[in-house]
Design a protein around this motif. Structure first.
Motif, PDB file in Angstrom:
ATOM      1  N   VAL A   1      68.195  60.762  39.134  1.00  0.00           N
ATOM      2  CA  VAL A   1      66.825  60.782  38.644  1.00  0.00           C
ATOM      3  C   VAL A   1      66.266  59.393  38.949  1.00  0.00           C
ATOM      4  O   VAL A   1      66.832  58.395  38.498  1.00  0.00           O
ATOM      5  CB  VAL A   1      66.770  61.019  37.117  1.00  0.00           C
ATOM      6  CG1 VAL A   1      65.325  61.024  36.634  1.00  0.00           C
ATOM      7  CG2 VAL A   1      67.471  62.308  36.747  1.00  0.00           C
ATOM      8  N   THR A   2      65.218  59.327  39.725  1.00  0.00           N
ATOM      9  CA  THR A   2      64.668  58.027  40.098  1.00  0.00           C
ATOM     10  C   THR A   2      63.193  57.935  39.703  1.00  0.00           C
ATOM     11  O   THR A   2      62.487  58.947  39.644  1.00  0.00           O
ATOM     12  CB  THR A   2      64.768  57.779  41.612  1.00  0.00           C
ATOM     13  OG1 THR A   2      64.025  58.787  42.312  1.00  0.00           O
ATOM     14  CG2 THR A   2      66.214  57.791  42.065  1.00  0.00           C
ATOM     15  N   PHE A   3      62.760  56.704  39.447  1.00  0.00           N
ATOM     16  CA  PHE A   3      61.345  56.440  39.201  1.00  0.00           C
ATOM     17  C   PHE A   3      60.945  55.175  39.948  1.00  0.00           C
ATOM     18  O   PHE A   3      61.683  54.188  39.969  1.00  0.00           O
ATOM     19  CB  PHE A   3      61.065  56.270  37.709  1.00  0.00           C
ATOM     20  CG  PHE A   3      61.112  57.567  36.947  1.00  0.00           C
ATOM     21  CD1 PHE A   3      60.009  58.409  36.923  1.00  0.00           C
ATOM     22  CD2 PHE A   3      62.270  57.959  36.295  1.00  0.00           C
ATOM     23  CE1 PHE A   3      60.060  59.624  36.255  1.00  0.00           C
ATOM     24  CE2 PHE A   3      62.333  59.167  35.620  1.00  0.00           C
ATOM     25  CZ  PHE A   3      61.212  60.001  35.602  1.00  0.00           C
ATOM     26  N   GLY A   4      59.775  55.253  40.556  1.00  0.00           N
ATOM     27  CA  GLY A   4      59.255  54.104  41.280  1.00  0.00           C
ATOM     28  C   GLY A   4      57.762  53.977  41.079  1.00  0.00           C
ATOM     29  O   GLY A   4      57.138  54.798  40.400  1.00  0.00           O
ATOM     30  N   LEU A   5      57.190  52.963  41.684  1.00  0.00           N
ATOM     31  CA  LEU A   5      55.757  52.708  41.568  1.00  0.00           C
ATOM     32  C   LEU A   5      55.067  52.959  42.901  1.00  0.00           C
ATOM     33  O   LEU A   5      55.502  52.468  43.943  1.00  0.00           O
ATOM     34  CB  LEU A   5      55.492  51.261  41.148  1.00  0.00           C
ATOM     35  CG  LEU A   5      55.745  50.890  39.684  1.00  0.00           C
ATOM     36  CD1 LEU A   5      55.392  49.422  39.471  1.00  0.00           C
ATOM     37  CD2 LEU A   5      54.935  51.780  38.747  1.00  0.00           C
ATOM     38  N   LEU A   6      53.970  53.722  42.827  1.00  0.00           N
ATOM     39  CA  LEU A   6      53.144  53.998  43.992  1.00  0.00           C
ATOM     40  C   LEU A   6      51.692  53.655  43.677  1.00  0.00           C
ATOM     41  O   LEU A   6      51.237  53.847  42.548  1.00  0.00           O
ATOM     42  CB  LEU A   6      53.228  55.482  44.380  1.00  0.00           C
ATOM     43  CG  LEU A   6      54.603  56.047  44.736  1.00  0.00           C
ATOM     44  CD1 LEU A   6      54.504  57.555  44.956  1.00  0.00           C
ATOM     45  CD2 LEU A   6      55.169  55.363  45.969  1.00  0.00           C
ATOM     46  N   ALA A   7      50.991  53.179  44.676  1.00  0.00           N
ATOM     47  CA  ALA A   7      49.556  52.933  44.583  1.00  0.00           C
ATOM     48  C   ALA A   7      48.858  53.785  45.642  1.00  0.00           C
ATOM     49  O   ALA A   7      49.510  54.302  46.551  1.00  0.00           O
ATOM     50  CB  ALA A   7      49.251  51.452  44.812  1.00  0.00           C
ATOM     51  N   PRO A   8      47.564  53.963  45.540  1.00  0.00           N
ATOM     52  CA  PRO A   8      46.860  54.687  46.603  1.00  0.00           C
ATOM     53  C   PRO A   8      46.994  53.970  47.940  1.00  0.00           C
ATOM     54  O   PRO A   8      46.940  52.737  48.001  1.00  0.00           O
ATOM     55  CB  PRO A   8      45.400  54.692  46.123  1.00  0.00           C
ATOM     56  CG  PRO A   8      45.476  54.497  44.645  1.00  0.00           C
ATOM     57  CD  PRO A   8      46.653  53.584  44.437  1.00  0.00           C
ATOM     58  N   ALA A   9      47.198  54.731  48.995  1.00  0.00           N
ATOM     59  CA  ALA A   9      47.260  54.137  50.332  1.00  0.00           C
ATOM     60  C   ALA A   9      45.949  53.412  50.613  1.00  0.00           C
ATOM     61  O   ALA A   9      44.872  53.871  50.234  1.00  0.00           O
ATOM     62  CB  ALA A   9      47.492  55.223  51.375  1.00  0.00           C
ATOM     63  N   GLY A  10      46.057  52.277  51.276  1.00  0.00           N
ATOM     64  CA  GLY A  10      44.870  51.486  51.570  1.00  0.00           C
ATOM     65  C   GLY A  10      44.654  50.347  50.597  1.00  0.00           C
ATOM     66  O   GLY A  10      43.768  49.509  50.803  1.00  0.00           O
ATOM     67  N   THR A  11      45.472  50.288  49.546  1.00  0.00           N
ATOM     68  CA  THR A  11      45.420  49.151  48.628  1.00  0.00           C
ATOM     69  C   THR A  11      45.802  47.887  49.400  1.00  0.00           C
ATOM     70  O   THR A  11      46.764  47.897  50.165  1.00  0.00           O
ATOM     71  CB  THR A  11      46.387  49.373  47.446  1.00  0.00           C
ATOM     72  OG1 THR A  11      46.020  50.568  46.758  1.00  0.00           O
ATOM     73  CG2 THR A  11      46.350  48.203  46.487  1.00  0.00           C
ATOM     74  N   PRO A  12      45.068  46.795  49.246  1.00  0.00           N
ATOM     75  CA  PRO A  12      45.364  45.575  50.017  1.00  0.00           C
ATOM     76  C   PRO A  12      46.805  45.096  49.847  1.00  0.00           C
ATOM     77  O   PRO A  12      47.359  45.147  48.740  1.00  0.00           O
ATOM     78  CB  PRO A  12      44.380  44.547  49.433  1.00  0.00           C
ATOM     79  CG  PRO A  12      43.248  45.373  48.917  1.00  0.00           C
ATOM     80  CD  PRO A  12      43.878  46.632  48.386  1.00  0.00           C
ATOM     81  N   ASP A  13      47.387  44.645  50.920  1.00  0.00           N
ATOM     82  CA  ASP A  13      48.768  44.162  50.885  1.00  0.00           C
ATOM     83  C   ASP A  13      48.955  43.043  49.860  1.00  0.00           C
ATOM     84  O   ASP A  13      49.994  42.974  49.188  1.00  0.00           O
ATOM     85  CB  ASP A  13      49.187  43.648  52.266  1.00  0.00           C
ATOM     86  CG  ASP A  13      49.474  44.773  53.239  1.00  0.00           C
ATOM     87  OD1 ASP A  13      49.657  45.925  52.782  1.00  0.00           O
ATOM     88  OD2 ASP A  13      49.509  44.507  54.453  1.00  0.00           O
ATOM     89  N   ALA A  14      47.981  42.163  49.753  1.00  0.00           N
ATOM     90  CA  ALA A  14      48.113  41.049  48.822  1.00  0.00           C
ATOM     91  C   ALA A  14      48.215  41.538  47.377  1.00  0.00           C
ATOM     92  O   ALA A  14      48.961  40.972  46.573  1.00  0.00           O
ATOM     93  CB  ALA A  14      46.916  40.099  48.969  1.00  0.00           C
ATOM     94  N   VAL A  15      47.473  42.593  47.061  1.00  0.00           N
ATOM     95  CA  VAL A  15      47.544  43.187  45.722  1.00  0.00           C
ATOM     96  C   VAL A  15      48.890  43.878  45.525  1.00  0.00           C
ATOM     97  O   VAL A  15      49.535  43.749  44.476  1.00  0.00           O
ATOM     98  CB  VAL A  15      46.386  44.179  45.511  1.00  0.00           C
ATOM     99  CG1 VAL A  15      46.588  44.995  44.229  1.00  0.00           C
ATOM    100  CG2 VAL A  15      45.061  43.445  45.453  1.00  0.00           C
TER     101      VAL A  15
END
Length: 336
Positions: A262-276
């Protein structure tokens, strides 16, 4: 199959020393471009695809608290349940690409749903990977009806019961369904899926003698085993669990391919700035090193599993998608 599994796991776990060095005295860097320099300038929302109060929610809220401390900002938790995590995933995939809306993503979201739903309204490419956060192995639990307490006994029972060994799952096409079927193929057992709408009902039937077995996360199996109501007979990991040290792994038993978490990770919307994304990565990894958080996870057989980099997490997600696709395809399951 064995090579694929080991390499996928190794990419995530063989970097502890490197992370330790990189995170010594960690501080979140200023970013000299656009709005990223002041990120976060408002509360971040961590979307959890399960109900409030459950074990996943508890872990997510602790992560949010620790990330908030790292940022000296607020990280809110929002529960968006339904449709095998699809509701939450679609919401985050369509959110603004600014790093203020994140998904606490289980493996189901990216590894299984794309192979089970033809009309899925999101793709893996809709997300920017940040990091894996935690994992805990699945286990095989034998019910009292089997009258066995170890793997050898269950193996004899399963091979003798040619009409089929029942195993409770959280539904057709669920992680536990796929695992039970895979286990049966590897071990030459005739495993028969008994789907339930929730784990409470399957546990009741298991301890009540109406089910032979159950494939579940180690946290669930631990409670049954400790109470003497059922027995965990094997762990789907490469090493024994500290909370069930007497229970062997399938690898020890001669089946190293039977590894699943069972795994959990963090995802953001594609296109979020690399620096963020870099800031979010560092805050999340810093959180996984908090001693109290690590202890909280250890109590239920979970362990921190931060990725070596955002790119490493992305590659791991792609590998897992391929691996589970190969296991699901022969079943011919479509859920829409």
């Amino acid at each position: 199959m064995h090579t694929l599994i080991v390499s996928a796991v190794a990419r995530q776990t063989a970097t502890t020393l490197g992370l330790a060095v990189a995170l010594t005295g960690i501080s979140l860097p200023a970013v000299a471009q656009g709005g990223a320099a002041s990120f976060p300038a408002k509360p971040i929302t961590l979307v959890v695809p399960y109900a409030a109060g459950g074990p996943t929610d508890v872990t997510a809220r602790r992560l949010a608290e620790l990330m908030g401390k790292a940022f000296n900002a607020t990280v809110l938790v929002e529960n968006r349940t339904g449709a095998a995590t699809i509701v939450a995933a679609e919401y985050v995939a369509r959110a603004p690409k600014d790093g203020y809306t994140l998904l606490f993503a289980p493996g189901t979201t990216t590894s299984m749903n794309p192979h089970l739903y033809k009309k899925l309204n999101y793709r893996m490419e809709d997300f920017a990977p940040i990091t894996l956060v935690s994992r805990q192995p699945f286990v095989l639990t034998a019910g009292p009806v089997t009258r066995v307490t170890d793997f050898a006994g269950f193996n004899r029972y399963a091979k003798a019961k040619t009409e089929g060994v029942s195993f409770g799952t959280t539904g057709v096409g669920s992680f536990t369904h796929i695992l039970g079927d895979w286990m049966g193929k590897v071990l030459a057992w005739n495993m028969q899926n008994v789907p339930y709408k929730g784990s409470a009902a399957s546990v009741a039937d298991l301890v009540g003698g109406r089910l032979d077995s159950q494939v579940e996360a180690i946290a669930s199996g631990l409670q049954l085993d400790k109470g003497g109501k059922a027995h965990v007979v094997a762990v789907m990991d490469t090493k024994r669990s500290p909370i069930l040290p007497k229970v062997p792994t399938f690898a020890e038993l001669g089946h190293p391919e039977l590894v699943a978490y069972v795994t959990f990770g963090l995802l953001a919307p594609a296109g979020t700035p690399d620096a963020v994304l870099d800031k979010l990565y560092q805050a999340a990894v810093q959180a996984t090193r908090d001693k109290q958080f690590v202890a909280q996870m250890a109590d239920v057989g979970e362990e921190p599993a931060p990725s070596a980099s955002r790119q490493a997490y992305g590659q791991w997600l792609r590998d897992e998608n391929v691996r589970w696709g190969k296991l699901i395809a022969p079943l011919g399951i479509q859920l829409d």
